[in-house]
Design an enzyme around this catalytic site. Structure first.
Site, PDB file in Angstrom:
ATOM      1  N   GLU A   1      -5.612  -3.212   4.530  1.00 53.14           N
ATOM      2  CA  GLU A   1      -5.972  -3.153   5.947  1.00 53.14           C
ATOM      3  C   GLU A   1      -6.708  -1.855   6.279  1.00 53.14           C
ATOM      4  O   GLU A   1      -7.692  -1.866   7.020  1.00 53.14           O
ATOM      5  CB  GLU A   1      -4.706  -3.273   6.793  1.00 53.14           C
ATOM      6  CG  GLU A   1      -4.948  -3.264   8.283  1.00 53.14           C
ATOM      7  CD  GLU A   1      -3.670  -3.477   9.071  1.00 53.14           C
ATOM      8  OE1 GLU A   1      -3.647  -3.114  10.249  1.00 53.14           O
ATOM      9  OE2 GLU A   1      -2.693  -4.004   8.494  1.00 53.14           O
ATOM     10  N   ARG A  48      -9.130 -12.184   8.398  1.00 49.80           N
ATOM     11  CA  ARG A  48      -8.110 -11.465   7.639  1.00 49.80           C
ATOM     12  C   ARG A  48      -8.749 -10.903   6.373  1.00 49.80           C
ATOM     13  O   ARG A  48      -9.561 -11.564   5.727  1.00 49.80           O
ATOM     14  CB  ARG A  48      -6.945 -12.389   7.264  1.00 49.80           C
ATOM     15  CG  ARG A  48      -6.093 -12.824   8.443  1.00 49.80           C
ATOM     16  CD  ARG A  48      -5.285 -11.653   8.994  1.00 49.80           C
ATOM     17  NE  ARG A  48      -4.403 -12.054  10.094  1.00 49.80           N
ATOM     18  CZ  ARG A  48      -4.719 -11.972  11.369  1.00 49.80           C
ATOM     19  NH1 ARG A  48      -5.918 -11.503  11.734  1.00 49.80           N
ATOM     20  NH2 ARG A  48      -3.857 -12.330  12.301  1.00 49.80           N
ATOM     21  N   HIS A  57     -10.592  -2.870  13.207  1.00 44.70           N
ATOM     22  CA  HIS A  57      -9.988  -3.938  14.017  1.00 44.70           C
ATOM     23  C   HIS A  57     -10.459  -3.846  15.463  1.00 44.70           C
ATOM     24  O   HIS A  57      -9.680  -4.012  16.405  1.00 44.70           O
ATOM     25  CB  HIS A  57      -8.460  -3.880  13.960  1.00 44.70           C
ATOM     26  CG  HIS A  57      -7.892  -4.185  12.616  1.00 44.70           C
ATOM     27  ND1 HIS A  57      -6.627  -4.695  12.450  1.00 44.70           N
ATOM     28  CD2 HIS A  57      -8.399  -4.064  11.368  1.00 44.70           C
ATOM     29  CE1 HIS A  57      -6.384  -4.862  11.162  1.00 44.70           C
ATOM     30  NE2 HIS A  57      -7.451  -4.474  10.487  1.00 44.70           N
TER      31      HIS A  57
END
Length: 326
Positions: free
Chosen positions: A265, A237, A284
């Site tokens: 993010e 994370r 990601h």
């Protein structure tokens, strides 16, 4: 789940297999538990097959699901939709997190091996020189032989990374407050505190959950403990790392980074991290994508088949440990 999730995860073969183990309505996709169109189907549902985009199973939603006994999640974390009300009702929950852990661990192994070989820096040097690069002079300390890898978190992913590292001549350190010295010995790793791990590791790879206690686990002070030339890998994370502090470290060239998760993010377009030769940013990419998504469907359907036969779930979620897991 969302329509995008269904289309990506559940191909025609998975839907056929699903129909063999459960009575389903293939065209029915619930995206809102309060939608009156779904009244009859929800009142009859014994099991929910969920995925990314599932709305929360709060008290209002569960009132429309009086027969619900189990939730089978064809993805990783269930924290986004499984509520305390589910546990109070005794609803069994299972997840495909173990399946999703496999590609993340594989990505991490590749990142460790490439980082120790200085693949990014070497590629940049070759691209810049457009000719022969003096490897002995430019990379005197490159290689994976007898390097030290520090893993933060013995999660499903962390444990799989330990297994994947077994054939290589590397020393593995582990920091996880929930792993006893005896369990660490069984895993073949050396348990250490977090500062010692930062000080001793050529590679630091993060596999801890996002919790208040893990916010900025690697802040400016702990990043400064890492040896010159060390690499930080984050497939967990973004909040585990102080992005501003890491940016300052890698801008100097002292540290390297492989970042599949960042905070925020999606980084601002002008972030220096996009252009630094000692930083690899991926969007990601580590988790299940493409054909790997079918493993999530297979795992979920395997669990549903066990339920249909009256067997316990293999990957049941334990509410007692959910607060300290992903």
């Amino acid at each position: 789940m969302s329509p995008e999730t269904r289309d990506a995860v559940f191909g025609a073969a998975a839907l056929r297999r699903l129909a063999e183990v459960a009575r389903i309505e293939p065209g029915l996709l619930v995206t809102d538990f309060q939608n009156p169109l779904f009244g009859g189907e929800l009142s009859e549902a014994e099991v929910l097959l969920t995925g990314w985009g599932c709305p929360p199973l709060d008290r209002a939603a569960l009132r429309r699901l009086p027969r619900l006994k189990a939730v089978v999640h064809a993805a990783g974390s269930v924290k986004g939709h499984v509520t305390e009300e589910c546990w109070r009702r005794g609803i069994a929950v299972t997840t495909a997190a173990a399946a999703n852990a496999l590609p993340v661990a594989e990505y991490t192994l590749a990142a460790i091996l490439f980082a120790n070989k200085r693949v990014l820096t070497g590629a940049h040097a070759y691209r810049t020189a457009r000719g022969r690069v003096n490897l002995i002079e430019r990379f005197p300390d490159v290689g994976n032989y007898r390097r030290t890898v520090g893993l933060v978190g013995a999660s499903r992913i962390g444990r799989r990374v330990i297994e994947l590292l077994a054939p290589f001549d590397v020393r593995v350190l582990l920091h996880d407050p929930y792993v006893s010295p005896g369990e660490a010995a069984g895993l073949g790793v050396e348990p250490v505190d977090l500062d010692a791990l930062a000080l001793r590791s050529d590679i630091v790879s993060l596999h801890a959950p996002q919790l208040p206690s893990t916010q900025h686990l690697f802040d400016a002070r702990r990043l400064a403990l890492m040896p010159d030339g060390a690499t930080l890998i984050n497939t967990a994370r973004g909040s585990l790392v102080d992005t501003e502090a890491l940016t300052e470290e890698v801008r100097t060239g002292r540290l390297h980074a492989v970042l599949d998760h960042t905070d925020p993010e999606v980084l601002p377009a002008d972030s220096p991290l996009f252009d630094l030769p000692n930083v690899l940013l991926t969007p990601h990419l580590a988790g299940s994508i493409g054909g790997e998504l079918h493993r999530l469907a297979d795992t979920a359907i395997d669990e549903l088949a066990r339920y249909a036969r009256g067997l316990p779930f293999l990957h049941a979620v334990d509410p007692g440990t959910l607060s300290r897991s992903a």
